[in-house]
Design a protein around this motif. Structure first.
Motif, PDB file in Angstrom:
ATOM      1  N   ALA A  61       1.942  -6.500   0.774  1.00 43.71           N
ATOM      2  CA  ALA A  61       2.824  -5.401   0.810  1.00 43.71           C
ATOM      3  C   ALA A  61       3.179  -5.046  -0.820  1.00 43.71           C
ATOM      4  CB  ALA A  61       4.025  -5.437   1.692  1.00 43.71           C
ATOM      5  N   ASP A  62       3.559  -6.331  -1.675  1.00 47.31           N
ATOM      6  CA  ASP A  62       4.053  -5.921  -2.951  1.00 47.31           C
ATOM      7  C   ASP A  62       2.921  -5.338  -3.750  1.00 47.31           C
ATOM      8  OD1 ASP A  62       2.664  -8.382  -3.103  1.00 47.31           O
ATOM      9  OD2 ASP A  62       4.088  -9.251  -4.111  1.00 47.31           O
ATOM     10  N   GLY A  73       2.043  -1.940  -2.699  1.00 43.77           N
ATOM     11  CA  GLY A  73       2.952  -0.846  -3.280  1.00 43.77           C
ATOM     12  C   GLY A  73       2.850  -0.430  -4.676  1.00 43.77           C
TER      13      GLY A  73
END
Length: 338
Positions: free
Chosen positions: A317-318, A321
């Motif tokens: 996810a990081d 993002g």
């Protein structure tokens, strides 16, 4: 107190600074590595496992500025690692091996400063069998990923599978692909980086581009640009060798360090303000606070059946993002910008 065991396979190398000049080497090493007593270092020195400028010395030797010290540290025994109930994501599992999607921030096996909370501690909770080929402190571990690198890692359940996988690594028939978000962008869409890598001359946690006489060993990384942004890029990297920090060192060498790589980029985070300016709303929002490197794909032969295997892990996810923010705020085709 933990008891000292056999010497490490790889030496630690560093350069003496002026402020410690003229101290006995056993005192100096004890101050630098306080987990070990001075008497332990005297035994290590007597065993010839401390070299100064390439030569063995006595414990009474007085260190001098710019001395290059190489020491094989004793391994510290804190007892076998204990099982800990830590969540893990398994991509594949059978009777011979497992493949884990390691999260960022997790150390692979217990070592100095990290005796719990490791992948090994978690594996011992989740799996009934792990190979013993790497010793009691690293059951099941065939290869490693850095603490802050996420993605696929192989785990052997039986010694036979472990030896078969290790042979594939040695013969370079296991292929790995990583995804990396970098600052800057390579001039070429794809290329090979062929630069020898060895211990950094002054920073014991880092590796560096070195000459053969300084401990440099063959290191080859192929990269391909997947997506370009203003000031950043997404790269697919294939290491052809397996040197410590190889991708991180090579990309920094060509002027494209991995985003939020504290050791090689000098910053441990990327904020929204880095992309849109420090005076913008929400500029302090952290997009990622670890090196943006992910072990994305593995190709290997099954250690028992020989069947070809291909395993993938999506971007965490990081990193996803960060890419969303780059597409929104740093597209190459933004009007009026270069």
């Amino acid at each position: 107190m933990p008891r000292e065991r056999s010497l490490s396979e790889e030496p630690t190398e560093f350069v003496v600074k002026a402020r410690v000049e003229a101290r006995r080497i056993d005192h100096y090493l004890h101050s630098r590595f306080p987990d070990y007593s001075r008497s332990v270092f005297q035994k290590v020195i007597d065993a010839g496992a401390v070299l100064v400028n390439g030569q063995p010395v006595k414990a009474s030797y007085k260190v001098q500025q710019d001395d290059v010290i190489r020491v094989w540290l004793p391994t510290l025994d804190h007892g076998p690692p204990k099982a800990e109930e830590i969540p893990l994501s398994f991509v594949y599992e059978d009777e011979a091996l497992a493949v884990v999607d390691k999260p960022p921030g997790m150390v692979v096996h217990p070592a100095k400063g990290n005796w719990s909370g490791t992948l090994v501690n978690a594996l011992q909770f989740h799996l009934d069998e792990l190979s013993s080929a790497s010793g009691e402190h690293r059951p099941g571990i065939v290869h490693r990923l850095d603490r802050d690198t996420s993605g696929l890692i192989l785990v052997a359940k039986a010694d036979g599978a472990h030896f078969a996988l290790a042979r594939q690594f040695e013969e370079r028939t296991i292929h790995k692909q990583y995804l990396a978000i970098v600052s800057g962008a390579p001039g070429r869409d794809s290329d090979y980086i062929e630069k020898l890598i060895g211990p950094h001359p002054t920073h014991r946690e880092k590796m560096a581009i070195r000459r053969p006489e300084d401990g440099g060993k063959e290191a080859v990384t192929f990269y391909r640009v997947v997506e370009r942004f203003r000031g950043y890029a997404l790269l697919l990297c294939e290491p052809k060798t397996g040197r410590t920090h190889q991708i991180r060192v090579h990309l920094a060498h060509i002027g494209c360090p991995i985003v939020a790589d504290k050791l090689y980029a000098g910053r441990d985070r990327l904020t929204l303000g880095d992309l849109i300016g420090p005076d913008s709303p929400d500029a302090d929002r952290v997009l990622i606070d670890r090196q943006a490197l992910h072990a994305h794909r593995l190709w290997l032969s099954h250690p028992k059946t020989g069947a070809p295997m291909e395993l993938t892990s999506p971007l965490p996810a990081d990193m996803a993002g960060v890419l969303d923010a780059l597409r929104a705020h740093r597209p190459l085709d933004e009007p009026g910008r270069r």
